[in-house]
Structure formats: structure tokens, C-alpha cells
Enzyme design. Structure first.
Site, mmCIF file in Angstrom:
data_model
loop_
_atom_site.group_PDB
_atom_site.id
_atom_site.type_symbol
_atom_site.label_atom_id
_atom_site.label_comp_id
_atom_site.label_asym_id
_atom_site.label_seq_id
_atom_site.Cartn_x
_atom_site.Cartn_y
_atom_site.Cartn_z
ATOM 1 N N ASP A 1 9.126 2.822 0.456
ATOM 2 C CA ASP A 1 8.018 3.477 1.144
ATOM 3 C C ASP A 1 8.168 3.156 2.627
ATOM 4 O OD1 ASP A 1 5.698 4.299 2.331
ATOM 5 O OD2 ASP A 1 4.396 3.638 0.698
ATOM 6 N N TYR B 1 0.847 -1.190 0.000
ATOM 7 C CA TYR B 1 0.000 0.000 0.000
ATOM 8 C C TYR B 1 0.878 1.234 0.000
ATOM 9 C CZ TYR B 1 -3.693 3.314 1.195
ATOM 10 O OH TYR B 1 -4.569 4.373 1.172
ATOM 11 N N LYS C 1 3.411 9.446 8.657
ATOM 12 C CA LYS C 1 3.018 8.977 9.983
ATOM 13 C C LYS C 1 3.919 9.545 11.099
ATOM 14 C CE LYS C 1 0.129 5.467 8.075
ATOM 15 N NZ LYS C 1 0.226 4.525 6.978
HETATM 16 C C1 LIG Z 1 -0.313 4.954 5.504
HETATM 17 C C2 LIG Z 1 0.542 4.630 4.349
HETATM 18 C C3 LIG Z 1 0.594 5.433 3.195
HETATM 19 C C4 LIG Z 1 -0.370 6.547 2.964
HETATM 20 O O1 LIG Z 1 -0.275 7.571 3.880
HETATM 21 P P1 LIG Z 1 -1.539 8.535 4.118
HETATM 22 O O2 LIG Z 1 -0.992 9.601 5.001
HETATM 23 O O3 LIG Z 1 -2.611 7.692 4.718
HETATM 24 O O4 LIG Z 1 -1.945 9.050 2.778
HETATM 25 C C5 LIG Z 1 1.544 5.156 2.239
HETATM 26 N N1 LIG Z 1 2.382 4.132 2.382
HETATM 27 C C6 LIG Z 1 2.370 3.326 3.454
HETATM 28 C C7 LIG Z 1 3.354 2.223 3.571
HETATM 29 C C8 LIG Z 1 1.428 3.541 4.464
HETATM 30 O O5 LIG Z 1 1.365 2.698 5.505
#
Ligand SMILES: *Cc1c(COP(=O)(O)O)cnc(C)c1O
Length: 429
Positions: free
Chosen positions: A238, A143, A266
Site C-alpha cells: 500500500d 491503514y 494521494k
Molecule cells: C490515505 C490512505 C488510504 C486511503 O485512501 P483514501 O483516499 O483516504 O480512501 C489507504 N492507504 C493508506 C496507506 C493511506 O494513507
């Protein structure tokens, strides 16, 4: 007939789609009314119905210090008195960028944005602008936010809802997103062998945490590093979850792999809407205003958010924080494993740092296909049993549990005791 007042959630459904602002909050996969939070403190959430929960969601990983940490709250309050948005640069942005670079030396230049989605989307635009190739390669169950390019075989909410891809993404876009199974560098090699001139970047969660937690097997990340170099594509980590969680230097330092670009989010905002992308200076200088790849943001580098991020990272830098997080996560893993075993419940417990997933599966989980073999009906019953005992798990089999520095050994033991009773209830059902 007794007349019932409409619940807060009934009210929410009248004005918010599905009563929520992000799908997983609707608890669709686990049943029951979603919790509506009134306040939070340390490792605890308090809902509008007066219930108290031990929180293993941690705002999906952002709240690594726990909720309402005094240093973070104070920093935000102080900043609020100095102005909440300037729309111009402040020293706080420089300071947070310097702190991040000191932890992740591969991030030579950085751009702050407001969400992980925005950061991942921008990193991919940069990669395409650099490589002049149209496609990207990601992993099944990975994701990277909800930009069009990423909603193909995606994890997180899409895994929870059981939808492979999103409506509204034109087929022409989806065709530019290639997928390989996680932990399978040979599959990546086969894709490169036939489509080498099309692929601008490989984007990967170095520890997958949006199909449940799935750590990289030895050689997987090394393989991606080698293949991207060989075929002239960029390697994008990521680290929205793993950055400042797996270790101070993120997964890239824990596994000793230097990506070309890194996506963060985050934790770096300490619970405020901040994310970032960054990497090699020669790549980042392709971004406007230095280069031709455009990306901008009204609230980017927001001073309240920078202060929350700085205060959070300052706490994380103290000695022993990550050791403590890892030790308590291991304590939880050991306790859950033992409890599942003695109840005769088939479970796989995957752990990385302070991330944990208990899969209701008989075989090891090493990719999306094996994650999806979990018994999700059993997970939802387990979730509800735990909730009834005051333990709030992420409401999906495919989301990680997040520990915070505010969770104590006593909290962990309480969660294990609740799990023992919950497993027994499952076995008896
Ligand atoms: C949460 C998440 C995102 C997206 O971040 P948002 O602030 O919710 O748009 C992207 N990559 C990873 C791995 C995530 O866990």
C-alpha cells in the site's frame, strides 16, 4: 450577555456529522475548534477566521508540491474547458498509466479509481480471486482505507479515536483479517505456519505512516517477500502515501522489493480524487473486462484528475526535488530533536524521506504497541501551542507530518523556533 453569531463550525455540525467529512478533521484528539479553510497557497493555509498557518498536513500527503501550484492549477483549468468527465476512456489515462509504470516497473497494468479505500479494497478482491483463499494479513496500526476488511486493529483515525475496530463490520468479515505486529516477519511466519491455505495476501505500508511514521527495519520487507512467495500468497504494497513521496519510484524502489500488487493514491491525483491499483499483468488480467473479478467506477480515470496527476508528476520528475524534500525534513528532525532535548522533553523522532513523526515517547517506536505508549495528552498540548504560533501539525499523535516542495528552509526554522517555545511551555506547565 453578548449575543454571539454561531461559528462556521456550529453551522457545520448542524448539517455534517461531527461538522466534518472525515473524522480526524474534527480535532477530537487535540481539542479546540477545528480549522475551517478558506484557501491555500504553497506551504500555507488560510482559515475562515483570518488566520494563516504553515501547513504540515498537506492534505494528508497529496499536496507534495504545496497548494495551488501554478502548473497544476493551470492544467486543471485547461481541462475544465475541455470537459470534466467523459465516462469513456481518454488519452490522459494512458499517459498517467505510462508515467506511473515508468516509475514503478512492477505496475505492469493499472486500474484508476477514485479513492485509496477503493483501490486497496479492489486489490484485495483481486488477490482473493487469484489465490482462492478467503483471508488477508495486515499489520497492527496499518491503514488501508475504510473497507470492511481493513477496519481491524487499524491505524489513522481509528488509532486517534482509540477504537480497535469499527462497528458495522460483521464478525464473519473481521475473522478473515489477520493482524501481525509491524516489523515482525517472524510473527508473520508463525501465522502462515498454521493458516497457510487461508491467506490470499499480505498487505503492508512499506513505510508505516498511519500510526505515526515507522520505517521498516532491515529484513522486514525482504522477509514478507520471501514468506509470501513460499506460501503462495500475494504481497501487496500500500503505497498510497509512499508512492511518489519516498522517492520517484516509491518505497518499492527505495527498498528494492518487488510487490505483486501496488496500491497508489494521494500524490498521483495532485489533490484531485484519484487512486489506483496495479501490478503483474498476469494478475491484473483477472479483472473485468478481461477476467472474472469485478470492479468499476463512473468517475474512474476522470480527466480533470488525470491532468492534475500528470502535472504533479511532471514537476516531481525534475532533478533535485526529492533531495530537497529529504534535506528539509532532516533539518526539521534535527531541530526538533535538539529543541526537545534542551527542554528535557522525551521525544522519538522517526523520519522517512519527507515524512516525520515526533512521538512523545521515551523508547524507540518500531510498531503499533510502542507508538501507543506515547503521551497523547502531551501531544495535544504541543499541537495547541504550535497552532497558537501559526504552525499546523496533523491533529493526532498517530499521523505523519508531510513536507512539501513549497516549504523553505526559513519555514522549517520558523517551525523549529515555535517548537522550542512550545516545548518550554509544556515543561513549564
Ligand atoms: C490515505 C490512505 C488510504 C486511503 O485512501 P483514501 O483516499 O483516504 O480512501 C489507504 N492507504 C493508506 C496507506 C493511506 O494513507
Amino acid at each position: 450577555m453578548n449575543e454571539q453569531r454561531p461559528s462556521l463550525f456550529d453551522r457545520a455540525k448542524e448539517v455534517l456529522v461531527g461538522g466534518v467529512n472525515s473524522p480526524v478533521r474534527a480535532f477530537g484528539a487535540v481539542g479546540g475548534e477545528p480549522v475551517i479553510i478558506e484557501r491555500a497557497s504553497g506551504a500555507r493555509l488560510f482559515d475562515a477566521d483570518g488566520n494563516e498557518y504553515l501547513d504540515f498536513i498537506g492534505s494528508w500527503g497529496a499536496m507534495i508540491l504545496g497548494h495551488a501550484h501554478p502548473a497544476v492549477s493551470q492544467a486543471v483549468a485547461e481541462q475544465a474547458a475541455q470537459g470534466t468527465s467523459y465516462g469513456l476512456t481518454s488519452e490522459l489515462e494512458i499517459e498517467l498509466a505510462e508515467t506511473i509504470r515508468s516509475a514503478l516497473p512492477s505496475v505492469e497494468r493499472i486500474r484508476f479509481v477514485s479513492s485509496g479505500t477503493e483501490a486497496a479494497m479492489s486489490a484485495i478482491r483481486l488477490a482473493r480471486g487469484f489465490a482462492r483463499r478467503p483471508a488477508i494479513l495486515k499489520f497492527e496500526g496499518g491503514y488501508h482505507g475504510h473497507a470492511d476488511s481493513f477496519l481491524v486493529q487499524a491505524g489513522s483515525g481509528l488509532a486517534t479515536l482509540g477504537i480497535a475496530s469499527s462497528a458495522g463490520v460483521p464478525a464473519a468479515f473481521a475473522a478473515l483479517t489477520l493482524n501481525a505486529p509491524y516489523n515482525d516477519a517472524r510473527a508473520v511466519e508463525r501465522i502462515f505456519a498454521t493458516r497457510r491455505h487461508e491467506i490470499a495476501a499480505v498487505i503492508v505500508e512499506p513505510v508505516a505512516a498511519n500510526m505515526g511514521v515507522v520505517p521498516p527495519e532491515p529484513g522486514f520487507l525482504e522477509g514478507l517477500r520471501e514468506l509470501t512467495r513460499r506460501y503462495g500468497a500475494l504481497l501487496v504494497f500500500d503505497e498510497v502515501i509512499t508512492g511518489f513521496r519516498l522517492a520517484w519510484g516509491g518505497a518499492q524502489n527505495a527498498y528494492r522489493i518487488q510487490p505483486d500488487l501496488t496500491v497508489l493514491g494521494k500524490i498521483i491525483g495532485g489533490g484531485m480524487p484519484v487512486a489506483a491499483y496495479g501490478g503483474r499483468a498476469d494478475l491484473m488480467k483477472l479483472m473485468a473486462p478481461e477476467g472474472p473479478v469485478y470492479q468499476a467506477g463512473t468517475l474512474s480515470g476522470n480527466p480533470l484528475a488525470m491532468r492534475a496527476g500528470l502535472a504533479t508528476l511532471a514537476e516531481l520528475r525534475r532533478p533535485g526535488v526529492y533531495e530537497g524534500l529529504a534535506a528539509r525534513t532532516q533539518r526539521l528532525a534535527d531541530g526538533l530533536r535538539e529543541a526537545a532535548k534542551s527542554a528535557g522533553v522525551a521525544a522519538q523522532i522517526n523520519v522517512a524521506g519527507s515524512l516525520l513523526t515526533l512521538f512523545f515517547a521515551a523508547e524507540p517506536v518500531r510498531d503499533y504497541a510502542s507508538a501507543k505508549r506515547s503521551d497523547t495528552a502531551r501531544f495535544s498540548r504541543f499541537f495547541r501551542e504550535m497552532r497558537a504560533r501559526g504552525i499546523l501539525l496533523p491533529p493526532s499523535q498517530f499521523e505523519a507530518l508531510f513536507l512539501s516542495a513549497a516549504h523553505t528552509d526559513a519555514d522549517i526554522d520558523r517551525a523549529i523556533a515555535a517548537a522550542r517555545e512550545s516545548f518550554a511551555a509544556l515543561a513549564g506547565a
